[in-house]
Motif scaffolding. Structure first.
Motif, PDB file in Angstrom:
ATOM      1  N   ASP A 258       0.816  -1.209   0.000  1.00 44.24           N
ATOM      2  CA  ASP A 258       0.000   0.000   0.000  1.00 44.24           C
ATOM      3  C   ASP A 258       0.856   1.268   0.000  1.00 44.24           C
ATOM      4  OD1 ASP A 258      -2.514   1.480   0.217  1.00 44.24           O
ATOM      5  OD2 ASP A 258      -1.832   1.960   2.243  1.00 44.24           O
ATOM      6  N   HIS A 259       1.962   1.224   0.725  1.00 45.13           N
ATOM      7  CA  HIS A 259       2.784   2.440   0.824  1.00 45.13           C
ATOM      8  C   HIS A 259       4.278   2.125   0.924  1.00 45.13           C
ATOM      9  CE1 HIS A 259       3.747   6.572   1.635  1.00 45.13           C
ATOM     10  NE2 HIS A 259       4.307   6.281   2.790  1.00 45.13           N
ATOM     11  N   GLY A 260       4.617   1.115   1.712  1.00 48.47           N
ATOM     12  CA  GLY A 260       6.024   0.848   2.003  1.00 48.47           C
ATOM     13  C   GLY A 260       6.853   0.494   0.785  1.00 48.47           C
ATOM     14  N   GLU A 261       6.276  -0.267  -0.150  1.00 52.57           N
ATOM     15  CA  GLU A 261       7.043  -0.686  -1.327  1.00 52.57           C
ATOM     16  C   GLU A 261       7.464   0.507  -2.172  1.00 52.57           C
ATOM     17  OE1 GLU A 261       7.409  -1.278  -5.548  1.00 52.57           O
ATOM     18  OE2 GLU A 261       5.570  -0.563  -4.587  1.00 52.57           O
ATOM     19  N   ARG A 262       6.563   1.505  -2.264  1.00 56.09           N
ATOM     20  CA  ARG A 262       6.818   2.646  -3.156  1.00 56.09           C
ATOM     21  C   ARG A 262       7.987   3.502  -2.693  1.00 56.09           C
ATOM     22  NH1 ARG A 262       5.387   7.748  -2.705  1.00 56.09           N
ATOM     23  NH2 ARG A 262       3.967   7.302  -0.977  1.00 56.09           N
ATOM     24  N   ILE A 263       8.122   3.667  -1.373  1.00 55.59           N
ATOM     25  CA  ILE A 263       9.114   4.617  -0.885  1.00 55.59           C
ATOM     26  C   ILE A 263      10.536   4.066  -0.950  1.00 55.59           C
ATOM     27  CG2 ILE A 263       7.424   5.667   0.652  1.00 55.59           C
ATOM     28  CD1 ILE A 263       8.743   4.241   2.974  1.00 55.59           C
ATOM     29  N   GLY A 264      10.679   2.761  -1.193  1.00 57.63           N
ATOM     30  CA  GLY A 264      12.006   2.166  -1.214  1.00 57.63           C
ATOM     31  C   GLY A 264      12.892   2.731  -2.303  1.00 57.63           C
ATOM     32  N   SER A 265      12.393   2.741  -3.543  1.00 55.33           N
ATOM     33  CA  SER A 265      13.203   3.242  -4.655  1.00 55.33           C
ATOM     34  C   SER A 265      13.503   4.727  -4.489  1.00 55.33           C
ATOM     35  CB  SER A 265      12.476   3.000  -5.984  1.00 55.33           C
ATOM     36  OG  SER A 265      11.231   3.663  -6.014  1.00 55.33           O
ATOM     37  N   THR A 280      21.049  -2.779   3.537  1.00 57.57           N
ATOM     38  CA  THR A 280      20.330  -2.914   4.803  1.00 57.57           C
ATOM     39  C   THR A 280      18.852  -3.207   4.586  1.00 57.57           C
ATOM     40  OG1 THR A 280      21.873  -1.377   5.862  1.00 57.57           O
ATOM     41  CG2 THR A 280      19.785  -1.776   6.983  1.00 57.57           C
ATOM     42  N   ALA A 281      18.215  -2.392   3.751  1.00 56.29           N
ATOM     43  CA  ALA A 281      16.762  -2.479   3.591  1.00 56.29           C
ATOM     44  C   ALA A 281      16.326  -3.702   2.796  1.00 56.29           C
ATOM     45  CB  ALA A 281      16.230  -1.211   2.921  1.00 56.29           C
ATOM     46  N   TYR A 282      17.111  -4.081   1.775  1.00 54.54           N
ATOM     47  CA  TYR A 282      16.641  -5.131   0.874  1.00 54.54           C
ATOM     48  C   TYR A 282      17.377  -6.460   1.040  1.00 54.54           C
ATOM     49  CZ  TYR A 282      13.712  -1.698  -1.337  1.00 54.54           C
ATOM     50  OH  TYR A 282      12.733  -0.763  -1.561  1.00 54.54           O
ATOM     51  N   THR A 283      18.662  -6.424   1.358  1.00 53.98           N
ATOM     52  CA  THR A 283      19.371  -7.685   1.563  1.00 53.98           C
ATOM     53  C   THR A 283      19.095  -8.245   2.954  1.00 53.98           C
ATOM     54  OG1 THR A 283      21.119  -7.089   0.014  1.00 53.98           O
ATOM     55  CG2 THR A 283      21.632  -8.792   1.629  1.00 53.98           C
ATOM     56  N   VAL A 330       8.138  -3.309   9.847  1.00 54.79           N
ATOM     57  CA  VAL A 330       8.298  -2.092  10.643  1.00 54.79           C
ATOM     58  C   VAL A 330       9.752  -1.616  10.622  1.00 54.79           C
ATOM     59  CG1 VAL A 330       8.778  -3.088  12.941  1.00 54.79           C
ATOM     60  CG2 VAL A 330       7.463  -0.981  12.759  1.00 54.79           C
ATOM     61  N   ILE A 331      10.701  -2.550  10.614  1.00 57.30           N
ATOM     62  CA  ILE A 331      12.114  -2.172  10.515  1.00 57.30           C
ATOM     63  C   ILE A 331      12.410  -1.629   9.111  1.00 57.30           C
ATOM     64  CG2 ILE A 331      14.495  -3.017  10.585  1.00 57.30           C
ATOM     65  CD1 ILE A 331      13.606  -5.021  12.704  1.00 57.30           C
ATOM     66  N   PHE A 332      11.821  -2.239   8.102  1.00 55.42           N
ATOM     67  CA  PHE A 332      12.002  -1.787   6.717  1.00 55.42           C
ATOM     68  C   PHE A 332      11.589  -0.326   6.562  1.00 55.42           C
ATOM     69  CE2 PHE A 332       9.927  -1.642   2.375  1.00 55.42           C
ATOM     70  CZ  PHE A 332      11.111  -1.512   1.662  1.00 55.42           C
ATOM     71  N   ARG A 334      11.305   1.861   8.930  1.00 55.62           N
ATOM     72  CA  ARG A 334      12.170   2.705   9.758  1.00 55.62           C
ATOM     73  C   ARG A 334      13.505   2.963   9.064  1.00 55.62           C
ATOM     74  NH1 ARG A 334      14.451   6.012  11.858  1.00 55.62           N
ATOM     75  NH2 ARG A 334      14.889   6.433  14.058  1.00 55.62           N
ATOM     76  N   VAL A 335      14.081   1.942   8.454  1.00 56.28           N
ATOM     77  CA  VAL A 335      15.357   2.092   7.757  1.00 56.28           C
ATOM     78  C   VAL A 335      15.234   3.075   6.599  1.00 56.28           C
ATOM     79  CG1 VAL A 335      17.002   0.872   6.257  1.00 56.28           C
ATOM     80  CG2 VAL A 335      16.294  -0.150   8.427  1.00 56.28           C
ATOM     81  N   LEU A 336      14.083   3.066   5.939  1.00 57.95           N
ATOM     82  CA  LEU A 336      13.872   3.956   4.804  1.00 57.95           C
ATOM     83  C   LEU A 336      13.538   5.380   5.228  1.00 57.95           C
ATOM     84  CD1 LEU A 336      11.836   1.655   2.394  1.00 57.95           C
ATOM     85  CD2 LEU A 336      14.272   2.211   2.300  1.00 57.95           C
ATOM     86  N   GLY A 337      13.522   5.635   6.535  1.00 58.90           N
ATOM     87  CA  GLY A 337      13.276   6.983   7.022  1.00 58.90           C
ATOM     88  C   GLY A 337      11.817   7.340   7.157  1.00 58.90           C
ATOM     89  N   ASP A 338      10.933   6.328   7.189  1.00 62.94           N
ATOM     90  CA  ASP A 338       9.499   6.584   7.275  1.00 62.94           C
ATOM     91  C   ASP A 338       8.987   6.533   8.716  1.00 62.94           C
ATOM     92  OD1 ASP A 338       7.182   7.282   5.898  1.00 62.94           O
ATOM     93  OD2 ASP A 338       6.444   5.228   5.866  1.00 62.94           O
ATOM     94  N   GLY A 339       9.897   6.461   9.677  1.00 66.69           N
ATOM     95  CA  GLY A 339       9.511   6.466  11.079  1.00 66.69           C
ATOM     96  C   GLY A 339       8.986   5.121  11.550  1.00 66.69           C
ATOM     97  N   TRP A 340       8.613   5.073  12.821  1.00 64.52           N
ATOM     98  CA  TRP A 340       8.030   3.863  13.400  1.00 64.52           C
ATOM     99  C   TRP A 340       6.529   3.851  13.110  1.00 64.52           C
ATOM    100  CZ3 TRP A 340      11.352   0.310  14.735  1.00 64.52           C
ATOM    101  CH2 TRP A 340      12.615   0.671  15.199  1.00 64.52           C
ATOM    102  N   GLN A 341       6.063   2.786  12.508  1.00 67.33           N
ATOM    103  CA  GLN A 341       4.655   2.669  12.150  1.00 67.33           C
ATOM    104  C   GLN A 341       3.860   2.146  13.346  1.00 67.33           C
ATOM    105  OE1 GLN A 341       3.749   3.884   9.059  1.00 67.33           O
ATOM    106  NE2 GLN A 341       5.919   4.464   9.184  1.00 67.33           N
TER     107      GLN A 341
END
Length: 396
Positions: A258-265, A280-283, A330-332, A334-341
């Motif tokens: 819904d949202h998390g996948e988009r912000i990765g790239s 960190t985020a993907y491996t 939730v860690i994913f 956070r690592v991407l800078g989207d805060g704690w969900q």
């Protein structure tokens, strides 16, 4: 320079192919649908401490084989014939790896280990050869990776040739070498280490490839549930278990996509150290996400096959997948800078409360599966409400 591939097969940086996922990469992924199905079946049939440890080893090995190939195809262009041929060859080796899973700690240990070694060493050797004439720095980096991969390969082969009491520790050590190498930057005496943070990567490519693997894992969950259901007699319990499995899978899809996948790239493209963030985020973090989804399918089969089961093992089997998945997501974020969900943290807390209550009381596997599905659905709803509110305030 006579050694090295004469044709430049690196991904172009100034064309639409720079970020594109190719069909041959999707063909490579097809093998892992079968691999995940085999892995889920193995975990369902081996619900013992040793079986769990063996499952962890195979989850890590499968993920490492897949994600390492994704990194290589981020550098090289699968549209070029040499790369396409290499990916097809790797697909066959991955297929051998997949058909060996059921007996990886038995008669086919040698096939599993040999296939894994050929995947890791062959792929790394190929990128060294393919980039030697055209990008010496990349070639040097992957030469360092190759040194560590060969050291790990010796332990994989040695473990396959020795009895199980030796196989487990040697395979754990082999995986440990590869994972430690990634953390340390694959240092080689007198040759330095890999500066992963300086790697210039295609964020959209890595994000899309990983999202597609998550989608494959969700598909395997539905396959496992469907095959288990059609092999049973219909009953109210089996329908409830099937519906719970679908709700849990759909909610997991919603939470991730819904949202998390988009912000990765976007995060990788904006990062000063795209390689480090992608690692960190993907491996690393996605290993937990994928493992959680694999465990989710095992829990679904448990609720279908043994709906009345109670106790520690059924509780861990049914609730372990949703917990690990939410911890990963939730860690994913956070690592991407989207805060704690907050909705995901609340979901983890709710699942832990359900687990404690189940162990103190007498909740069966079917009840736990239904409650876990409701929790995941609530998390998905909470995520969407929070996103819509941020959007209305102009924050996302």
């Amino acid at each position: 320079m006579t050694f090295g591939l004469a044709q430049d097969v690196r991904r172009p940086t100034d064309s639409p192919r720079a970020d594109r996922v190719t069909y041959v990469e999707l063909f490579f992924d097809l093998v892992f649908v079968f691999a995940l199905t085999q892995l889920s079946a193995y975990l369902s049939e081996n619900q013992t401490p040793i079986g769990v440890l063996e499952g962890v080893i195979m989850v890590c090995a499968l993920w490492w084989a897949w994600v390492s190939t994704t990194w290589v195809t981020n550098w090289l262009d699968p549209a070029k014939l040499p790369v396409r041929g290499a990916v097809v060859a790797l697909t066959f080796v991955a297929f051998v790896l997949s058909v060996s899973i059921a007996e990886a700690f038995g008669e086919r240990a040698w096939a599993f280990a040999l296939a894994y070694v050929v995947l890791q060493v062959g792929r790394t050797g190929f990128i060294v050869w393919a980039t030697l004439r055209h990008d010496r720095e990349v070639s040097k980096d992957f030469t360092r990776v190759l040194v560590w991969t060969c050291a790990s390969a010796a332990l994989w082969i040695g473990g396959a040739l020795l009895p199980l009491p030796w196989q487990l520790p040697l395979w754990i050590a082999a995986l440990g070498i590869e994972l430690l190498g990634t953390l340390l930057g694959f240092p080689v005496p007198r040759h330095g280490r890999v500066l992963i943070g300086a790697w210039d990567l295609s964020g959209p490519h890595i994000a899309e490839r990983t999202a597609l693997f998550v989608l494959i894992t969700l598909g395997e969950t539905l396959l496992a549930t469907g095959f288990t259901f059609v092999g049973m007699e219909s009953s109210p319990e089996s329908f409830v278990a099937m519906a719970s499995a679908f709700v849990a899978t759909a909610a997991a899809w919603w939470i991730y996509f819904d949202h998390g996948e988009r912000i990765g790239s976007e995060a990788i493209e904006a990062s000063d150290e795209p390689g480090r963030l992608a690692r960190t985020a993907y491996t690393w973090v996605h290993l937990a996400i994928v493992a959680g989804l694999v465990l989710l399918s095992v829990g679904d089969k448990e609720a279908l096959s043994h709906p009345d089961a109670q106790g520690l093992t059924p509780t861990l089997v049914v609730l372990g997948g949703p917990v690990v998945f939410l911890v990963g997501t939730v860690i994913f974020r956070r690592v991407l800078g989207d805060g704690w969900q907050l909705s995901q943290l609340a979901g983890i807390g709710a699942l832990l409360v359900i687990a404690i209550t189940a162990l103190a009381g007498s909740s069966d596997a079917l009840t736990l599966a239904a409650l876990a599905a409701l929790v995941l659905a609530a998390v998905a709803v909470g995520e969407t409400i929070a996103r819509v509110r941020r959007g209305r305030r102009g924050g996302g």
